[in-house]
Design a protein around this motif. Sequence first.
Motif, mmCIF file in Angstrom:
data_model
loop_
_atom_site.group_PDB
_atom_site.id
_atom_site.type_symbol
_atom_site.label_atom_id
_atom_site.label_comp_id
_atom_site.label_asym_id
_atom_site.label_seq_id
_atom_site.Cartn_x
_atom_site.Cartn_y
_atom_site.Cartn_z
ATOM 1 N N PRO A 107 15.526 -35.187 3.485
ATOM 2 C CA PRO A 107 14.967 -34.633 4.729
ATOM 3 C C PRO A 107 15.638 -35.299 5.927
ATOM 4 O O PRO A 107 16.101 -36.436 5.825
ATOM 5 C CB PRO A 107 13.481 -35.036 4.654
ATOM 6 C CG PRO A 107 13.219 -35.347 3.221
ATOM 7 C CD PRO A 107 14.515 -35.873 2.665
ATOM 8 N N THR A 207 9.940 -40.891 4.454
ATOM 9 C CA THR A 207 9.366 -39.539 4.528
ATOM 10 C C THR A 207 8.049 -39.380 3.778
ATOM 11 O O THR A 207 7.500 -38.286 3.711
ATOM 12 C CB THR A 207 10.395 -38.501 4.001
ATOM 13 O OG1 THR A 207 10.821 -38.893 2.696
ATOM 14 C CG2 THR A 207 11.596 -38.412 4.916
ATOM 15 N N TYR A 262 6.824 -37.305 9.714
ATOM 16 C CA TYR A 262 6.373 -37.531 8.337
ATOM 17 C C TYR A 262 5.086 -38.360 8.271
ATOM 18 O O TYR A 262 4.730 -38.838 7.204
ATOM 19 C CB TYR A 262 7.478 -38.226 7.539
ATOM 20 C CG TYR A 262 8.791 -37.465 7.585
ATOM 21 C CD1 TYR A 262 8.919 -36.240 6.919
ATOM 22 C CD2 TYR A 262 9.870 -37.934 8.324
ATOM 23 C CE1 TYR A 262 10.106 -35.528 6.976
ATOM 24 C CE2 TYR A 262 11.069 -37.223 8.383
ATOM 25 C CZ TYR A 262 11.182 -36.019 7.711
ATOM 26 O OH TYR A 262 12.349 -35.312 7.777
ATOM 27 N N ALA A 267 7.050 -35.423 3.388
ATOM 28 C CA ALA A 267 7.995 -34.511 2.738
ATOM 29 C C ALA A 267 7.672 -34.517 1.242
ATOM 30 O O ALA A 267 7.205 -35.526 0.710
ATOM 31 C CB ALA A 267 9.414 -34.983 2.978
ATOM 32 N N ILE A 277 9.513 -29.851 3.902
ATOM 33 C CA ILE A 277 9.770 -30.772 5.016
ATOM 34 C C ILE A 277 8.802 -30.400 6.142
ATOM 35 O O ILE A 277 8.786 -29.238 6.575
ATOM 36 C CB ILE A 277 11.230 -30.652 5.518
ATOM 37 C CG1 ILE A 277 12.212 -30.971 4.372
ATOM 38 C CG2 ILE A 277 11.463 -31.596 6.683
ATOM 39 C CD1 ILE A 277 13.664 -30.714 4.732
#
Length: 306
Positions: A107, A207, A262, A267, A277
Amino acid sequence: MSSKYFQVGQGVWGMRLLFVNIYMIANRRGVGKGWVLVDTGVKGSEDKIIEMAESLFGLGTKPTAIVLTHGHADHSGSLKALLKHWNVPVYVHPLEVPYLTGRSSYPPADTSVGGGFMTLISWMWRTTPINVSRNLREIDPYDGIPELPEWKVIHTPGHTPGHISLFFPLNTTLIAGDAFTTTRTESAIYALSYIKKISGPPKYLTTDWYAAARSVRKLAALQPRIVATGHGPVMRGRELLTSLSFLANRFEALAVPKEGRYVRSSAIADENGVRYIPPQTTNRKQTVGLALAASVAAFWLVKQLW
Ligand SMILES: [Zn+2]
Ligand SMILES: [Zn+2]
């Protein structure tokens, strides 16, 4: 900037390459009884890594394997060049495989979290995958790495899905990759000067913060006496135990950004790569700052990162 290597503990050495560390572990038992390279630094580090290996293990030496804590560009940057020199197996966790076979990108970096110059330029990091399929081996979660029989492989996701740490129970040495760090990676002053400060994983590239918190608590529970991370100096003894348990206990307050792409939702990834995402959280002021800082930084870092 010196790239002279340093000793971490018995049979473990490290070297700083710009702002990221690589490690070499000498093996007393197991396949080949040789040595293993952990991570490969930024692109263009291969000569320094080979030079370090030859000064430790002799001219013409080669590792029995390369292990990646994860596949981010600053840890896998010199991998392809090293494989031309040393055609050896490369071990990664099954969930990290898609980023090393050309299958999935990571991501994108969240440039709005953490502040600091390194965050502002984090969009420059390569998040697209490299392809080293021919040498790649999946780490067996139960058996670990045959070339490192005395080390335990600990799955520490959050920073990336297949992030691993390595633990040597005999003298409680921990190689933690980017599960947590010993400098503030978001700040250029800290990251490039190696100012010691126990910190969470690099904010802009992490993430899944829920998993990251669990991973740090898992590592703190091991009560390591020596810790070597992907970024920052080696930490030891009481200073380490106190600061690591402090970080683990207050991870949400100390390490997790208040806002960010995030932060509220993570993610999602599986063994085929990234599946979801979260949408970008826009911040106009940040974007202007980013553009200015990045244009200056581009000239300086472009060669290192691509
Ligand atoms: Zn990383
Ligand atoms: Zn890193």
